[in-house]
Scaffold this motif. Structure first.
Motif, PDB file in Angstrom:
ATOM      1  N   ASN A   5       0.819  -1.208   0.000  1.00  0.00           N
ATOM      2  CA  ASN A   5       0.000   0.000   0.000  1.00  0.00           C
ATOM      3  C   ASN A   5       0.855   1.262   0.000  1.00  0.00           C
ATOM      4  O   ASN A   5       0.580   2.223  -0.726  1.00  0.00           O
ATOM      5  N   ILE A   6       1.887   1.253   0.834  1.00  0.00           N
ATOM      6  CA  ILE A   6       2.742   2.436   0.948  1.00  0.00           C
ATOM      7  C   ILE A   6       3.491   2.692  -0.357  1.00  0.00           C
ATOM      8  O   ILE A   6       3.552   3.828  -0.837  1.00  0.00           O
ATOM      9  N   VAL A   7       4.055   1.636  -0.932  1.00  0.00           N
ATOM     10  CA  VAL A   7       4.800   1.810  -2.187  1.00  0.00           C
ATOM     11  C   VAL A   7       3.863   2.264  -3.301  1.00  0.00           C
ATOM     12  O   VAL A   7       4.193   3.164  -4.088  1.00  0.00           O
ATOM     13  N   MET A   8       2.674   1.665  -3.381  1.00  0.00           N
ATOM     14  CA  MET A   8       1.681   2.108  -4.374  1.00  0.00           C
ATOM     15  C   MET A   8       1.369   3.583  -4.218  1.00  0.00           C
ATOM     16  O   MET A   8       1.323   4.338  -5.190  1.00  0.00           O
ATOM     17  N   PHE A  49       0.035  -3.050  -7.749  1.00  0.00           N
ATOM     18  CA  PHE A  49      -1.239  -3.696  -7.422  1.00  0.00           C
ATOM     19  C   PHE A  49      -1.288  -5.105  -8.016  1.00  0.00           C
ATOM     20  O   PHE A  49      -1.713  -6.056  -7.356  1.00  0.00           O
ATOM     21  N   LYS A  50      -0.821  -5.234  -9.238  1.00  0.00           N
ATOM     22  CA  LYS A  50      -0.800  -6.557  -9.894  1.00  0.00           C
ATOM     23  C   LYS A  50       0.152  -7.504  -9.164  1.00  0.00           C
ATOM     24  O   LYS A  50      -0.157  -8.687  -8.955  1.00  0.00           O
ATOM     25  N   THR A  87      -5.674  -0.418   0.464  1.00  0.00           N
ATOM     26  CA  THR A  87      -5.251  -0.647  -0.927  1.00  0.00           C
ATOM     27  C   THR A  87      -6.234   0.007  -1.884  1.00  0.00           C
ATOM     28  O   THR A  87      -5.846   0.731  -2.814  1.00  0.00           O
ATOM     29  N   TYR A  88      -7.519  -0.249  -1.671  1.00  0.00           N
ATOM     30  CA  TYR A  88      -8.534   0.279  -2.578  1.00  0.00           C
ATOM     31  C   TYR A  88      -8.725   1.785  -2.411  1.00  0.00           C
ATOM     32  O   TYR A  88      -9.142   2.467  -3.352  1.00  0.00           O
ATOM     33  N   VAL A 100      -6.219   3.081  -4.811  1.00  0.00           N
ATOM     34  CA  VAL A 100      -6.702   2.906  -6.185  1.00  0.00           C
ATOM     35  C   VAL A 100      -7.769   3.950  -6.513  1.00  0.00           C
ATOM     36  O   VAL A 100      -7.722   4.615  -7.559  1.00  0.00           O
ATOM     37  N   ILE A 101      -8.758   4.095  -5.633  1.00  0.00           N
ATOM     38  CA  ILE A 101      -9.866   5.032  -5.877  1.00  0.00           C
ATOM     39  C   ILE A 101      -9.352   6.460  -5.957  1.00  0.00           C
ATOM     40  O   ILE A 101      -9.738   7.229  -6.850  1.00  0.00           O
ATOM     41  N   GLU A 102      -8.481   6.835  -5.026  1.00  0.00           N
ATOM     42  CA  GLU A 102      -7.940   8.201  -5.037  1.00  0.00           C
ATOM     43  C   GLU A 102      -7.125   8.452  -6.302  1.00  0.00           C
ATOM     44  O   GLU A 102      -7.188   9.543  -6.889  1.00  0.00           O
ATOM     45  N   HIS A 103      -6.373   7.459  -6.748  1.00  0.00           N
ATOM     46  CA  HIS A 103      -5.585   7.583  -7.966  1.00  0.00           C
ATOM     47  C   HIS A 103      -6.499   7.835  -9.168  1.00  0.00           C
ATOM     48  O   HIS A 103      -6.264   8.745  -9.973  1.00  0.00           O
ATOM     49  N   LEU A 104      -7.562   7.039  -9.274  1.00  0.00           N
ATOM     50  CA  LEU A 104      -8.490   7.187 -10.400  1.00  0.00           C
ATOM     51  C   LEU A 104      -9.204   8.536 -10.367  1.00  0.00           C
ATOM     52  O   LEU A 104      -9.391   9.171 -11.408  1.00  0.00           O
TER      53      LEU A 104
END
Length: 650
Positions: A176-179, A195-196, A209-210, A213-217
């Protein structure tokens, strides 16, 4: 009035007299709460001194004979700047009776990381690692969090690589941190690859994690994709967080898609969540464009509580002593000095209340805390003892001007259910019913889940059959989730007969289990060696039209191998291959080994040949998780995430 009606049968004074008062060490404080209040006052004084032109007051405060690492830790955390935090450290060098501990130095490191004070930060870490501060150390998680906070991608990646070489099993939080760092530094495709990597290695993504993802999108302007990911989370039994709601609400308000915001607010209610103050500006904008009726309730609860007084310096005259600490009773800004909201730490306060006694209650009443539902929730969350939590809950519910809302009730119900206090849960639910209150669906599901932890199967069945009406009408999808929780609880309690009975009842109600529920049941019965039930469940899967995923096939292969039925496991492998799916490396090795043991060398060779023929490199781990996540859901989220970035680059 509400409190008296809500707790008519509770005789708190009688309960308190049955508890003994404990002495508190050799300090001048008779109990932990008195010590907490003294610490809070000193922390407030330090906070004010750091924000004023009173260096002498800071010197005297940090020379207090009762100064301890707890006070210093929180003073550092609330320092307005890195320079002010470092000034605390410099002054403490002149106090020979004070010694730093892990908490104080970690607090300083966090402040320096946030302020991007690279030189001072690296010096501090070097000193800690060299042993300058005895019994103080840093772990990989500390380092990667600090480097992430400072935005240093290179150090994050080097720490990540070093950790992976050291530890065999990598926790979800590291991914999560690295993502998150990749996202914040504009490394879009690297974030997706992380993520993959997570799901390829069999690590189950969690709520955080999500959130990434949501914030990125949302930041990329892919609001519909973000919402699609968000909508999949309940299928995966992933808890949707306030942060996710906040990010989506801000995103949709920013493009004036207010109807989507209305839907999100309704879902928040169903999830048993209430928006924090960070969402206030977005909701006020909606109010301005004509959605006042829908959000007035939220905004009213988000307004600052006028009962909470500021603390500040009084400087009415030139001969006022530096560091005079008074309450700003008027709150009208007449003070020339700094004004701050009082410092309060719910975790420390809960710890101070763990010695619940008449004396502690008297001290608590004299402290005159302003009890809000948000504060009560935070304090309840941090109690170690359910009995103390219950005493506090009963006491605070009877305080003038305070009435518990559904969020507080959910917190208390969760604590009681987790620890198996069925009678108290029933009492609360009965009073909720009499008061005609409506609970969020998530509360009923949470109680059933937690009864699985405390092994209270009968109580879970009762809540499912008698109390789910407290959350109003339930959709078929929500009812499926509720059935799934009940089945999982029953298997945890080893109530296999009841689990099969509930499953049959589920089908008769027209509700079909999802693939995760079937996988969970198969896994449970396979552990008990009940192959007939496992086969019966797989037949149900076929008949109900549910599409088995690779993870379900893996569960079946493991079940048959465990029961020395490798021939049946081989048939499952063939089914798996026929739908173009492959086992992971561990499952394939288990199958081959089991076939060899049972003398089925031809089949073992066929497995080896097929795995090499189709794919030279088998998956490290199959995507999915029993009871929660299916392969198809994980694949769906990955495809949404990946395609969103591909469309941007295109």
């Amino acid at each position: 009035m509400f409190a008296k009606r809500f707790f008519p049968a509770i005789n708190l004074s009688k309960t308190l007299t049955q508890l003994q008062t404990r002495s508190f060490g050799r300090t001048p404080f008779t109990n932990k709460l008195s010590l907490y209040l003294h610490r809070a006052q000193l922390i407030d004084s330090v906070r004010l001194a750091l924000r004023s032109n009173s260096p002498n007051s800071l010197l005297s405060l940090l020379d207090d004979r009762l100064l301890d690492p707890f006070i210093v830790t929180h003073a550092l955390r609330s320092a307005p700047s890195a320079d002010s935090a470092l000034s605390i450290i410099e002054i403490l060098k002149t106090n020979p009776s004070f010694s730093h501990n892990q908490n104080t130095l970690h607090a300083l490191a966090t402040v320096l990381a946030k302020s991007r004070r690279s030189n001072e930060f690296k010096t501090l870490i070097r000193d800690i690692r060299s042993g300058k501060f005895m019994k103080v150390n840093v772990c990989f998680m500390n380092l990667i969090r600090w480097f992430s906070t400072s935005g240093d991608l290179d150090l994050v990646i080097s720490t990540w690589n070093e950790y992976r070489q050291t530890e065999k099993r990598v926790s979800t939080e590291y991914y999560n941190i690295v993502m998150s760092v990749y996202v914040n530094t504009g490394k879009n495709f690297e974030a997706v690859e992380m993520f993959k990597m997570m799901i390829d290695e069999g690590v189950v993504p969690n709520s955080r994690t999500y959130t990434v993802v949501i914030e990125h999108l949302v930041n990329l302007g892919k609001l519909d994709s973000a919402m699609e990911v968000f909508s999949v989370l309940p299928l995966m039994r992933i808890k949707r967080t306030l942060k996710q709601y906040l990010v989506l609400v801000e995103g949709f308000v920013g493009v004036e898609r207010f109807h989507e915001v209305k839907s999100l607010l309704n879902e928040m209610r169903n999830d048993g969540k209430f928006p924090g103050r960070a969402m206030r500006m977005s909701l006020e904008r909606m109010q301005e464009v004509g959605f006042a009726q829908e959000i007035d309730e939220f905004l009213r609860k988000m307004l600052p509580d006028e009962r909470i007084r500021n603390v500040g310096y009084c400087e009415y005259s030139s001969d006022a002593d530096d560091g005079d600490h008074v309450d700003n009773e008027s709150g009208d800004g007449n003070l020339d000095g700094v004004q701050l909201k009082p410092w309060l730490d719910p975790k420390a306060l809960a710890n101070a209340l763990n010695e619940w006694s008449p004396e502690v209650v008297s001290t608590l009443e004299d402290a005159k805390f302003v009890w809000t539902n948000r504060l009560v929730c935070k304090v309840l969350r941090n109690f170690n003892s359910p009995e103390i939590a219950w005493h506090f809950f009963c006491w605070v519910a009877c305080q003038p001007g305070y009435a518990p809302d559904v969020y507080v009730l959910e917190r208390m119900l969760a604590i009681l259910a987790r620890h198996g206090h069925v009678e108290l849960v029933d009492r609360l639910l009965s009073k909720i019913r009499r008061e005609e209150m409506k609970l969020p669906f998530s509360t009923i599901k949470l109680i059933i889940d937690l009864y699985g932890v405390s092994k209270k199967a009968d109580a879970a069945l009762k809540v499912f059959h008698d109390d789910k009406t407290l959350c109003g009408s339930i959709s078929n999808f929500s009812l499926m989730l509720l059935y799934s929780s009940l089945l999982r609880t029953l298997t945890k309690c080893k109530r296999d007969f009841d689990a099969i009975k509930v499953l049959e009842e589920m089908f008769l109600s027209g509700i079909c289990p999802d693939v995760q529920t079937f996988s969970g049941l198969m896994y449970h019965f396979s552990l008990k060696g009940d192959i007939k039930t496992v086969q019966k469940l797989f037949t149900m899967v076929r008949q109900s039209g549910v599409e088995p995923d690779a993870y379900m096939f893996k569960v079946l292969i493991q079940a048959y191998c465990k029961c020395k039925r490798a021939a049946l496991a081989f048939r499952v492998f063939e089914d798996l291959s026929n739908v173009n799916l492959m086992p992971d490396a561990a499952t394939k090795e288990l199958l081959v080994k089991s076939l060899w043991k049972e003398g089925r060398r031809k089949e073992a060779a066929a497995v080896e040949e097929r795995c090499v023929e189709v794919n030279d490199v088998l998956p490290l781990a199959l995507q999915g998780h029993i009871w929660t996540v299916s392969s198809s859901d994980l694949t769906r989220v990955y495809n949404i995430y990946c395609s969103s970035l591909t469309s941007i680059s295109g």
